[in-house]
Design a protein around this motif. Structure first.
Motif, mmCIF file in Angstrom:
data_model
loop_
_atom_site.group_PDB
_atom_site.id
_atom_site.type_symbol
_atom_site.label_atom_id
_atom_site.label_comp_id
_atom_site.label_asym_id
_atom_site.label_seq_id
_atom_site.Cartn_x
_atom_site.Cartn_y
_atom_site.Cartn_z
ATOM 1 N N GLU A 94 0.828 -1.199 0.000
ATOM 2 C CA GLU A 94 0.000 0.000 0.000
ATOM 3 C C GLU A 94 0.865 1.253 0.000
ATOM 4 O OE1 GLU A 94 -2.766 -0.197 3.237
ATOM 5 O OE2 GLU A 94 -4.019 -1.681 2.222
ATOM 6 N N LYS A 95 1.939 1.240 0.781
ATOM 7 C CA LYS A 95 2.851 2.386 0.804
ATOM 8 C C LYS A 95 3.502 2.581 -0.565
ATOM 9 C CE LYS A 95 4.154 2.326 5.675
ATOM 10 N NZ LYS A 95 5.252 2.062 6.630
ATOM 11 N N ALA A 96 3.946 1.493 -1.157
ATOM 12 C CA ALA A 96 4.589 1.584 -2.478
ATOM 13 C C ALA A 96 3.599 2.093 -3.522
ATOM 14 C CB ALA A 96 5.150 0.221 -2.889
ATOM 15 N N HIS A 101 1.749 6.383 -6.959
ATOM 16 C CA HIS A 101 0.634 7.218 -7.405
ATOM 17 C C HIS A 101 0.976 8.702 -7.212
ATOM 18 C CE1 HIS A 101 -3.452 8.155 -8.502
ATOM 19 N NE2 HIS A 101 -3.556 8.916 -7.431
ATOM 20 N N ARG A 102 1.580 9.023 -6.094
ATOM 21 C CA ARG A 102 1.977 10.399 -5.821
ATOM 22 C C ARG A 102 3.015 10.864 -6.845
ATOM 23 N NH1 ARG A 102 5.713 12.946 -3.074
ATOM 24 N NH2 ARG A 102 6.673 11.153 -2.087
ATOM 25 N N GLN A 103 3.943 9.986 -7.165
ATOM 26 C CA GLN A 103 4.973 10.322 -8.148
ATOM 27 C C GLN A 103 4.370 10.529 -9.540
ATOM 28 O OE1 GLN A 103 8.141 11.045 -7.619
ATOM 29 N NE2 GLN A 103 7.932 10.657 -5.434
ATOM 30 N N ILE A 104 3.405 9.713 -9.894
ATOM 31 C CA ILE A 104 2.720 9.875 -11.187
ATOM 32 C C ILE A 104 2.055 11.244 -11.241
ATOM 33 C CG2 ILE A 104 0.726 9.102 -12.529
ATOM 34 C CD1 ILE A 104 1.516 6.221 -11.717
ATOM 35 N N GLU A 105 1.381 11.615 -10.167
ATOM 36 C CA GLU A 105 0.699 12.911 -10.122
ATOM 37 C C GLU A 105 1.696 14.071 -10.188
ATOM 38 O OE1 GLU A 105 -2.626 13.597 -10.163
ATOM 39 O OE2 GLU A 105 -2.865 11.465 -10.520
ATOM 40 N N ARG A 107 5.147 13.969 -11.244
ATOM 41 C CA ARG A 107 6.193 13.982 -12.264
ATOM 42 C C ARG A 107 5.693 13.913 -13.706
ATOM 43 N NH1 ARG A 107 11.650 12.344 -10.298
ATOM 44 N NH2 ARG A 107 11.493 12.553 -8.052
ATOM 45 N N LEU A 108 4.501 13.396 -13.919
ATOM 46 C CA LEU A 108 3.993 13.280 -15.284
ATOM 47 C C LEU A 108 3.087 14.455 -15.607
ATOM 48 C CD1 LEU A 108 3.090 9.491 -15.574
ATOM 49 C CD2 LEU A 108 5.258 10.613 -16.070
ATOM 50 N N THR A 109 3.127 14.860 -16.864
ATOM 51 C CA THR A 109 2.203 15.908 -17.298
ATOM 52 C C THR A 109 0.801 15.315 -17.383
ATOM 53 O OG1 THR A 109 2.422 15.421 -19.654
ATOM 54 C CG2 THR A 109 4.030 16.968 -18.698
ATOM 55 N N GLU A 110 -0.163 16.179 -17.475
ATOM 56 C CA GLU A 110 -1.550 15.713 -17.585
ATOM 57 C C GLU A 110 -1.726 14.843 -18.832
ATOM 58 O OE1 GLU A 110 -5.958 17.630 -18.155
ATOM 59 O OE2 GLU A 110 -4.491 18.749 -16.986
ATOM 60 N N THR A 111 -1.104 15.246 -19.927
ATOM 61 C CA THR A 111 -1.190 14.473 -21.176
ATOM 62 C C THR A 111 -0.548 13.104 -20.995
ATOM 63 O OG1 THR A 111 -1.148 16.510 -22.473
ATOM 64 C CG2 THR A 111 -0.601 14.469 -23.628
ATOM 65 N N GLN A 112 0.617 13.066 -20.377
ATOM 66 C CA GLN A 112 1.294 11.785 -20.155
ATOM 67 C C GLN A 112 0.457 10.867 -19.271
ATOM 68 O OE1 GLN A 112 5.009 13.237 -18.582
ATOM 69 N NE2 GLN A 112 6.057 12.985 -20.556
ATOM 70 N N ARG A 113 -0.129 11.422 -18.216
ATOM 71 C CA ARG A 113 -0.977 10.606 -17.328
ATOM 72 C C ARG A 113 -2.160 10.037 -18.112
ATOM 73 N NH1 ARG A 113 -0.132 14.902 -13.527
ATOM 74 N NH2 ARG A 113 -2.190 15.714 -14.003
ATOM 75 N N TYR A 114 -2.796 10.876 -18.934
ATOM 76 C CA TYR A 114 -3.951 10.430 -19.707
ATOM 77 C C TYR A 114 -3.564 9.327 -20.683
ATOM 78 C CZ TYR A 114 -8.035 10.405 -22.663
ATOM 79 O OH TYR A 114 -9.144 9.999 -23.352
ATOM 80 N N ILE A 115 -2.473 9.536 -21.419
ATOM 81 C CA ILE A 115 -2.028 8.541 -22.402
ATOM 82 C C ILE A 115 -1.685 7.228 -21.708
ATOM 83 C CG2 ILE A 115 -0.183 7.966 -24.043
ATOM 84 C CD1 ILE A 115 -0.124 11.006 -24.750
ATOM 85 N N LEU A 116 -0.946 7.301 -20.615
ATOM 86 C CA LEU A 116 -0.566 6.097 -19.869
ATOM 87 C C LEU A 116 -1.799 5.335 -19.382
ATOM 88 C CD1 LEU A 116 1.916 4.564 -18.668
ATOM 89 C CD2 LEU A 116 1.520 5.877 -16.583
ATOM 90 N N GLU A 117 -2.749 6.057 -18.820
ATOM 91 C CA GLU A 117 -3.960 5.413 -18.310
ATOM 92 C C GLU A 117 -4.771 4.763 -19.426
ATOM 93 O OE1 GLU A 117 -8.134 6.878 -16.482
ATOM 94 O OE2 GLU A 117 -6.346 7.640 -15.470
ATOM 95 N N GLU A 118 -4.975 5.486 -20.503
ATOM 96 C CA GLU A 118 -5.767 4.952 -21.606
ATOM 97 C C GLU A 118 -5.098 3.745 -22.263
ATOM 98 O OE1 GLU A 118 -8.950 5.884 -22.714
ATOM 99 O OE2 GLU A 118 -8.842 6.812 -20.750
ATOM 100 N N LYS A 119 -3.777 3.800 -22.413
ATOM 101 C CA LYS A 119 -3.050 2.706 -23.060
ATOM 102 C C LYS A 119 -2.979 1.487 -22.152
ATOM 103 C CE LYS A 119 -0.200 0.690 -25.953
ATOM 104 N NZ LYS A 119 -0.818 -0.353 -26.690
ATOM 105 N N GLU A 120 -2.572 1.691 -20.906
ATOM 106 C CA GLU A 120 -2.329 0.566 -20.006
ATOM 107 C C GLU A 120 -3.607 0.010 -19.376
ATOM 108 O OE1 GLU A 120 0.520 -0.892 -19.951
ATOM 109 O OE2 GLU A 120 1.503 0.677 -21.111
#
Length: 163
Positions: A94-96, A101-105, A107-120
């Motif tokens: 849970e900690k990991a 999740h915090r790092q994704i929020e 370090r990634l741009t909004e576009t990168q987060r969206y693309i990663l989520e939609e693809k994966e």
């Protein structure tokens, strides 16, 4: 009359629906089951459908949602098994997860987060994502690559810090 529209639309777009469901689920048999269950559910409820176009949209939405639900259910069962097998690691996992999740929020741009989520997690193709974002597929691929690289580096640094 509505049942005729449903049947005609289902027969006409069946292969497309199977492809949509097949991209979301790990096996063809599961995709076929979702397809049939969705049609039976719609048939029994007798939705008021006024045209074949309406029936097509209703079927497509139902198959997509049922496929997503099936994928979530399958993932949930897998996660539950993992947690039961390694119950001593629950807090660490849970900690990991929270840290990643915090790092994704952060370090990634909004576009990168969206693309990663939609693809994966959405199972979409880069071409579909590119069309939606009005970007070139190569640009979407590059953004996804950068996002993954950032996450790998973050994970590597987190693991190094823990040692």
């Amino acid at each position: 009359m509505a049942q005729d529209y449903l049947t005609d639309a289902f027969i006409r777009i069946r292969q497309k629906l199977k492809g949509v469901s097949g991209r979301m689920l790990p096996d063809a048999a599961g995709a076929e089951d979702v397809l049939q269950d969705s049609f039976v559910r719609l048939w029994r409820r007798q939705y008021p459908v006024g045209s074949e176009k309406e029936a097509e949209a209703l079927i497509a939405r139902t198959v997509r949602n049922a496929s997503l639900n099936e994928r979530r259910r399958a993932r949930s069962v897998t996660l539950d098994r993992d947690l039961v097998d390694d119950s001593s690691d629950i807090v660490e996992r849970e900690k990991a997860y929270d840290e990643m999740h915090r790092q994704i929020e952060q370090r990634l741009t909004e576009t990168q987060r969206y693309i990663l989520e939609e693809k994966e997690y959405g199972g979409r193709t880069l071409e579909d994502i590119a069309k939606e974002l009005k970007m070139e597929p190569a640009a979407v691929r590059m953004q996804l690559s950068r996002a993954r690289k950032t996450l790998r580096e973050t994970l590597k640094n987190t693991l190094d810090d823990d040692r």
